[in-house]
Each structure stands twice: as C-alpha cells, then as structure tokens.
Design a protein around this motif. Structure first.
Motif, PDB file in Angstrom:
ATOM      1  N   LEU A 185      -1.180   4.664   4.233  1.00 14.45           N
ATOM      2  CA  LEU A 185      -1.675   3.442   5.054  1.00 14.45           C
ATOM      3  C   LEU A 185      -1.009   3.623   6.593  1.00 14.45           C
ATOM      4  O   LEU A 185       0.174   3.837   6.608  1.00 14.45           O
ATOM      5  CB  LEU A 185      -1.348   2.285   4.309  1.00 14.45           C
ATOM      6  CG  LEU A 185      -2.177   1.198   5.128  1.00 14.45           C
ATOM      7  CD1 LEU A 185      -3.460   1.036   4.944  1.00 14.45           C
ATOM      8  CD2 LEU A 185      -1.460  -0.170   4.945  1.00 14.45           C
ATOM      9  N   ARG A 186      -1.895   3.447   7.354  1.00 10.15           N
ATOM     10  CA  ARG A 186      -1.367   3.402   8.974  1.00 10.15           C
ATOM     11  C   ARG A 186      -1.738   1.956   9.672  1.00 10.15           C
ATOM     12  O   ARG A 186      -3.207   1.707   9.619  1.00 10.15           O
ATOM     13  CB  ARG A 186      -2.043   4.407   9.718  1.00 10.15           C
ATOM     14  CG  ARG A 186      -1.890   5.775   9.220  1.00 10.15           C
ATOM     15  CD  ARG A 186      -0.567   6.455   9.628  1.00 10.15           C
ATOM     16  NE  ARG A 186      -0.568   7.936   9.121  1.00 10.15           N
ATOM     17  CZ  ARG A 186       0.024   8.165   7.825  1.00 10.15           C
ATOM     18  NH1 ARG A 186       0.516   7.495   7.216  1.00 10.15           N
ATOM     19  NH2 ARG A 186       0.072   9.532   7.672  1.00 10.15           N
ATOM     20  N   ARG A 218      -5.623   2.666   9.154  1.00  8.75           N
ATOM     21  CA  ARG A 218      -6.448   3.940   8.653  1.00  8.75           C
ATOM     22  C   ARG A 218      -5.926   4.166   7.193  1.00  8.75           C
ATOM     23  O   ARG A 218      -4.906   3.823   6.629  1.00  8.75           O
ATOM     24  CB  ARG A 218      -5.992   4.831   9.376  1.00  8.75           C
ATOM     25  CG  ARG A 218      -6.276   4.871  10.915  1.00  8.75           C
ATOM     26  CD  ARG A 218      -6.043   6.134  11.685  1.00  8.75           C
ATOM     27  NE  ARG A 218      -6.266   5.653  13.258  1.00  8.75           N
ATOM     28  CZ  ARG A 218      -6.532   6.546  14.245  1.00  8.75           C
ATOM     29  NH1 ARG A 218      -6.990   7.549  13.942  1.00  8.75           N
ATOM     30  NH2 ARG A 218      -6.659   5.955  15.693  1.00  8.75           N
ATOM     31  N   GLN A 222       0.773  -1.254   0.033  1.00  6.29           N
ATOM     32  CA  GLN A 222       0.083   0.126   0.223  1.00  6.29           C
ATOM     33  C   GLN A 222       0.823   1.305  -0.124  1.00  6.29           C
ATOM     34  O   GLN A 222       1.928   1.210   0.209  1.00  6.29           O
ATOM     35  CB  GLN A 222      -0.750  -0.051   1.108  1.00  6.29           C
ATOM     36  CG  GLN A 222      -1.816  -1.174   1.230  1.00  6.29           C
ATOM     37  CD  GLN A 222      -2.940  -0.919  -0.054  1.00  6.29           C
ATOM     38  OE1 GLN A 222      -3.226   0.066  -0.371  1.00  6.29           O
ATOM     39  NE2 GLN A 222      -3.367  -2.149  -0.345  1.00  6.29           N
ATOM     40  N   ASP A 223       0.120   2.362  -0.235  1.00  5.45           N
ATOM     41  CA  ASP A 223       0.845   3.643  -0.315  1.00  5.45           C
ATOM     42  C   ASP A 223       1.234   4.129   1.083  1.00  5.45           C
ATOM     43  O   ASP A 223       0.918   3.639   2.133  1.00  5.45           O
ATOM     44  CB  ASP A 223      -0.214   4.603  -1.236  1.00  5.45           C
ATOM     45  CG  ASP A 223      -1.350   4.900  -0.324  1.00  5.45           C
ATOM     46  OD1 ASP A 223      -1.211   5.379   0.698  1.00  5.45           O
ATOM     47  OD2 ASP A 223      -2.480   4.719  -1.147  1.00  5.45           O
ATOM     48  N   ASP A 224       1.751   5.320   0.992  1.00  8.78           N
ATOM     49  CA  ASP A 224       2.343   5.777   2.373  1.00  8.78           C
ATOM     50  C   ASP A 224       1.182   6.415   3.185  1.00  8.78           C
ATOM     51  O   ASP A 224       1.484   6.426   4.606  1.00  8.78           O
ATOM     52  CB  ASP A 224       3.537   6.932   2.208  1.00  8.78           C
ATOM     53  CG  ASP A 224       5.004   6.535   1.931  1.00  8.78           C
ATOM     54  OD1 ASP A 224       4.848   5.194   2.193  1.00  8.78           O
ATOM     55  OD2 ASP A 224       5.566   7.326   1.652  1.00  8.78           O
TER      56      ASP A 224
END
Lengths: 417, 417
Positions: A270-271, A298, A266-268
């Motif tokens: 994503l948490r 998140r 996933q991209d940055d």
C-alpha cells in the motif's frame, strides 16, 4: 539483408547514448535536468526532433488528434497490426532527462538498427511518443495514451487548464498546427496495435538494490486520487474562544489522522501519500476557513483499493472539529496485470541479454496502464540511482540502459518477425 | 464655559456617526468595507482628513518621525503630560471600516465636544493615529506605537519591504513630505504621556453574546509566533516503499499531533492556531520534501507561554517520521495587564453610562500593548457583529458605539480635569 533474429546484437550502444543526449538537450536546465512541460515550447521541439529522426530513417511520421507522435516502419505484411513501442517525452517542472524519454529513444534505436542494417520484418513497427504523461502542467496525466485507449473523453482532456489558465485544447492546437506546418501526416483516430511495449526507468530503488540492469514489470498498481476540502470558518486567531472555533486546519488534521488509521492494517504494497496541502486564507493570525489536500492511494489489488475507497468516503461524510468535509475522486485507474503470454516473450528476450532478470510490480503510473485496455501490453524497467526521479538528480548508468534496450530489441524482433 | 464633569452628556452622537462615515469613505470598497494599507494613498488621505478636523478645532497638529499624527488641545497647565487617546487608521486589504478608525474618531469627538462647548481642562489632551498597526502591507505591525514606546528600532522598522518590494522607509518619506507640505508641525521624538486610552472594536464574540455595548479590557494576551519547517526527502508517491520514505507531511502531521497534545491541559484562555501550512514541491504524486507551518500561540499569562515555548522547542528537537524539524520564533510579545488604578477610572466612567460593564482580556494585538510600557494604559471594547473583523462584513451598531464613546469621554474628563 541481415536477419531480424538477434537484432539486439546489431544495436549501436554509442548511437543510443548519443540519442539520449540529443533529446536531453531539449529543455535542458542548468546545471542538469530538464523541463519539458506537456505541449510547451520544449516539448513541441522534442516532437519535431523525433519526427526528423524518423523521417531520416524513411519512416512515415503520423500525429493524431491528441498530438501523439508515431514513427512507422512498414512490415512485409501491411495487413498486420503494428507492434507499438514507446513512452513519453514531457517532464515534471524540474526533472531528470530519462523519465519517459529513454523509452522513446529505445524505440528509435530499434528503428535505426532495422533501417541501417536493412532488416526486413513481417509486422509493421511504430514508435510512439504519448502526449502529457506527467500531468504536471495539465492534470490529470497520461492524456495521450488514455484517450488512445478509449479511457478518457476527448473534450474532458481538452478542457483542462494549466496554472496560468491556458486551456489544454489551445496548447494542443498550437502543437498540431506546428506538426501540420512541418508536413507531417495527420491520422486523427486511435487504432488497435498488435502489442505495446514500454521501457521506462524504475523510479524506485528495487533494481538498484538487486544490482540488475533490467527488470520485467508484471503489472501496475492501481491508483486513486482524491481531493478533500474541509470547510470551517475564518476568524481571528487571538479573539475567538476555543469553543467558538470551526478551524479547518484542526478539522483536516483530525480527518488525516482517521484516514491514516484506516490504512494502517494494510500490507506493505500500500502507498498512501498526501502530497499537497493548503489553507485559505493562509495567514498566521487567521483561523483557516478552508483546508484542501490530496491523497495518492496505490495498491496492486483492486479489492484493497475498493475497500479503502469506501472507508475514505465514509470518513468524509462525518464532521471534523465542527467542519464539513467534501471528498472528490479526481482520478481512478484500476491495477493492471500484464498478460503472461507477453511476459513470457520478455522473459525469454531479457534472459538472452542478462541472467536472472527479476520481476516487479510498477508503483508508478505509465502510459502502458491505459494501453493494456486495447492490446497485450508489458513493460521493462531499468534502474535509476537511489530510485530518484522527478528531480534533476535522476541518474541512470549507460551500461544498464544499454542492456535494457537490447532486451527490448530482442523482444521486438520476436514480435515483428 | 461648560464644566468638564459629565462631558459625555455633551457629546453629539450624530456628529460622531458622521465622522465615522467620513473616515469610512476614504479608501472605501464596493459594495462595502475599506482598504487603507499603511502609508498608501488612502491611508495618507486619512491623515490629512484628521489633521484638517483637528486644525478646524484649534488643535496643534503634530507628526513624528514614524508618521504618527497627534491633535493637541492645550490644557490650563502646560507643564502636565498630556492624556493620549487614539488608535490607528490603516486597515487589512479587505477590511471593515471600524477596526482602529473608531478609536481615532472617538478621540476626535471628544476634542469636538471640548472645543465646541468651550470646556477648559487642566491637562492637555492629544488624539493620536498610530502608523501601521495592521502589519498587512509591512510586517510586523504596530510600527508607530512600538517605536514610540521604545520597543522597536527605527532602522529595523524602516527596512521592512511590502509585497511589491517597496521599503517602509521610502513610503514613510512620501507621507512625511506630504504632511510637511501641508504645514503641519514636525515633532520627531516620542514623549511620555500621562496615560493612554484606546477604544477598539472587540473583534471577538463575547460582548455581543453578553448583549453589552461596552467592555473594559483588563489586559492583552501575550503572543508567540513560530515558524516550523519539517525536512524530508521528495520521492515518487507510487514507487517508494513505505520503509524507504521520509515524508515531510507525515513528519509534520505527527509533530502537530504532539504540539496539540502539549497544549491540551491548558485553560480556556489558551489560543493555539495553525493558520498557514504548505508543502513543497506540492504535487499530488510526490512525497513532500518540506512542510512549513506557523503557530500563533496566545495566553494572558507569561508563565503559560514560557512553559509551552519550552515544550515546543523540545518537541522540535526530535525526529518525526524520520524527518528533522526546525522551529523559529518569529515574534514574541509579552502579555500586558493594565494597571488597576486606570481600570478603576474606566469602571467608574463606563458604569456611569451603562450598567454592569463586563471586563475581558483582549485576544488581539493593539497599539495599547506597546504604550503600556511607557505610561498607564487601558482599553475599552465595543462589540462587532459575530466577532467578525478583517473583513468587509465587519459591522457595529451605532447605538453601541455611542455608549462606548461616551464611556471613553467620561474617563477622559476625569483624567483631564
């Protein structure tokens, strides 16, 4: 009577900071920080303090069935829905003084300015303090705002228990009785505001890195919370051969590895956070019978959350080191993109007190995420040092806060006029 | 006077089982199981019960400075060092009735047989109940036997505190006073026995799977205990960008993966267990500041333990997800191989009551691991259902226990004659 235009210029920065300090003294910890768990004695005292300030300014002070507190200043046209400004006053167990509180005090400072300068406005203004945003004592959080916005059932909220087994409903009843005894006005049901504005500390490092006192929040990440239990078989750590083991720790470890792998592409934005993890019976020489952990996931886009949600469920259906896993979704809040019409008001307002105001997505939950379901909603952020919050070391610069509150006042003046 | 040869044939199986039940009634839990925490009221009552049984058989009853209790039956040659037989009577908080207790009752049943049949023997026999083998109330365990064998300092043992802050030394003093008041004989110092034999439930699944009532224990695995702390930085789960995180859970997860990899090439005798794991502050939406977990590592060969110990230390010196790790060795007990001369006695003795007696390594800690430092020591195991122990569901078959005690009696007769 002063004009509402350029309201922000009339705002008393010293008085704002005095209010910040007054509220910070309620539930203060030594040597710094605060503890105001939802509906505890300090949290209730904060409500009474706010109610007193409002009453002294000639506001009507209401409370609703969830203990949300409203300071209402009438407008010239009583038929108009009020502009709502506020945040929350409850805190994490060892917290800083500004998370939530600054947004309530900001609203209060606008009420003070309007009242003391005798400024008239067409639309009513209500400053709100929402009950149990943090969810630290009673999980999940945002009880007051989610109920107000029709996002959660009253009975479900009241059934939550704190760590000592106290029911949310019982703690709430104590609070409501206290507010009733003070002669405050009970207005049980939610209503539809004209708009909701929330100023909050960023709780992240971006504004500080940019050197900006205020930022416009264009939306809030969606959040899924999961609780995962891995069920093995307790046994003696020394005598149980490896092939006879069903070690819940091993199972949880394998499953976590797989869950992390699922999120790796996933991209940055994503948490993915595992913030709680426990074993039972939790003894050095006993193989764990059960491992329990949580995931806080998140992302600003619903499609990403949905995709990962499906993958997590699929992984939890498999066996891990011979152990069964059970995944429960304990909370699911969709991402919110604030409406451009209201963002445009904030751009103009913030632009009038600060050049080149940045826009960012909120990584944290706020009451605004729920209010967005019932009225146009938007937020402002002000930086906190090193992005630290939920900790006594949380710190804001007075000058930054003042700029951010002036931007909020300017937006309020445009929406109230 | 009956001959000591074939002592086991004279042993009264019903009386053995009655003794098992009598001891199990002290500290009994409903609906089953027992609770006799070291030096608590039930544990002390068990001592008094045992002392009464011994006195009734004409034994001298001694206790030492650690509250270890000895029933001594004189031999014809008083100059000989006694054969020591026994185990412990304390238990885990919710335990079965046979862990430790069976080994003490087995010794008592041999005393009964010798006494009631008037069997003379050259060498003295002492039946012992060691203090605090479990370590459940006061950690670490095996207090009585480790002190007796010169493996631990008296003052260190006395300084241990239980969960209520009670000092081992104070609880011990109460026990010693009780024994003194009963007129028992104080013999403070350890001595050098001729040999030590311990019968114990296996606490593992092997004998049950083999369908054998008794097994010869050729040695005890060594055990290293580690506590590992991984130190990160607490932060908000939603607002902290991935590259700004130092997540102690992530660090611990990576480190555990590496620790497991380090153990993966080992033989099937290796036991690696992570039985405790916790996060701080342990909140769903807070990145963990600290992860703490323990490792219980066992193997019958010291070289394997030493090799892994070095690898674990090396891994803990590295950073994991940007977090520092700290590894502490909290306990280190070397493996023991029982001497072949004594094992040979057990092979012959057990062989005379049961065909094809298997030999196995003990995965669990026992008092025998310490006694092995001062005299020839060996053990017998009897199966427990599904290997379950440290739990009220612990269960043994009366018939199995009787065969195992007869094997022990036969070994005793050879060593006493």
């Amino acid at each position: 009577m002063t004009q509402i235009a350029h309201l922000h210029e009339a705002l008393d920065g010293q008085r704002l900071w005095d209010d910040v300090q007054s509220l910070a003294s309620i539930g203060a910890l030594e040597p710094r920080g605060i503890r105001r768990l939802a509906l505890d004695e300090a949290d209730n005292r904060a409500r009474l303090w706010l109610a007193e300030q409002g009453a002294a300014l000639g506001c009507r002070v209401h409370y609703d069935a969830l203990g949300n507190l409203f300071l209402r200043r009438e407008g010239q046209d009583a038929s108009l829905a009020p502009l709502l400004i506020g945040s929350h006053m409850d805190s994490q167990p060892r917290a800083g003084a500004h998370d939530g509180a600054l947004g309530v005090v900001a609203g209060l400072s606008i009420l003070r300015t309007l009242s003391e300068r005798g400024i008239a406005h067409r639309r009513p203004l209500e400053v709100v303090a929402w009950t149990n945003e943090e969810g630290a004592r009673f999980a999940p959080g945002a009880s007051g705002s989610s109920w107000f916005a029709g996002q959660r059932e009253y009975e479900d909220i009241l059934a939550a228990l704190d760590g000592d087994g106290v029911r949310f409903g019982d703690a709430l009843q104590e609070c409501l009785t206290l507010l009733e005894d003070k002669g405050l006005e009970y207005r049980p049901a939610p209503f539809e505001p004209h708009a909701f504005l929330e100023l909050h500390i960023e709780q992240g490092p971006i504004l500080e890195q940019l050197g900006k006192p205020v930022g416009i929040v264009s939306g809030i990440q969606g959040v899924n919370w999961y609780r995962i239990e891995v069920e093995g078989m307790a046994n003696h750590a020394g005598t149980t051969p490896r092939q006879a083991r069903r070690d819940a720790f091993d199972g949880a470890h394998e499953l976590v590895t797989a869950l992390k792998a699922a999120t790796s592409g996933q991209d940055d934005d994503l948490r993915f956070t595992i913030g709680t993890f426990s074993l039972w019976p939790d003894a050095v020489n006993t193989i764990a019978q059960r491992a329990t952990f949580t995931i806080d996931l998140r992302h600003p886009r619903q499609a990403v959350l949905d995709d990962l949600d499906a993958r997590f469920h699929a992984l939890a259906r498999r066996q891990w080191s011979g152990c069964d896993a059970h995944l429960t979704v304990t909370s699911r809040v969709a991402p919110v993109a604030f409406p451009d019409s209201l963002l445009e008001v904030l751009r103009e307002s913030a632009g009038s007190v600060c050049p080149e105001v940045p826009e960012l997505v909120s990584g944290a939950f706020h009451d605004a995420i729920h209010l967005a379901h019932v009225c146009p909603t938007a937020m402002l952020f002000t930086p906190c040092r090193a992005g630290i919050s939920h900790h006594p070391d949380e710190h804001i610069e007075r000058e930054d806060a003042e700029v951010a509150v002036r931007a909020l006042a300017e937006a309020a003046s445009r929406l109230l006029a």
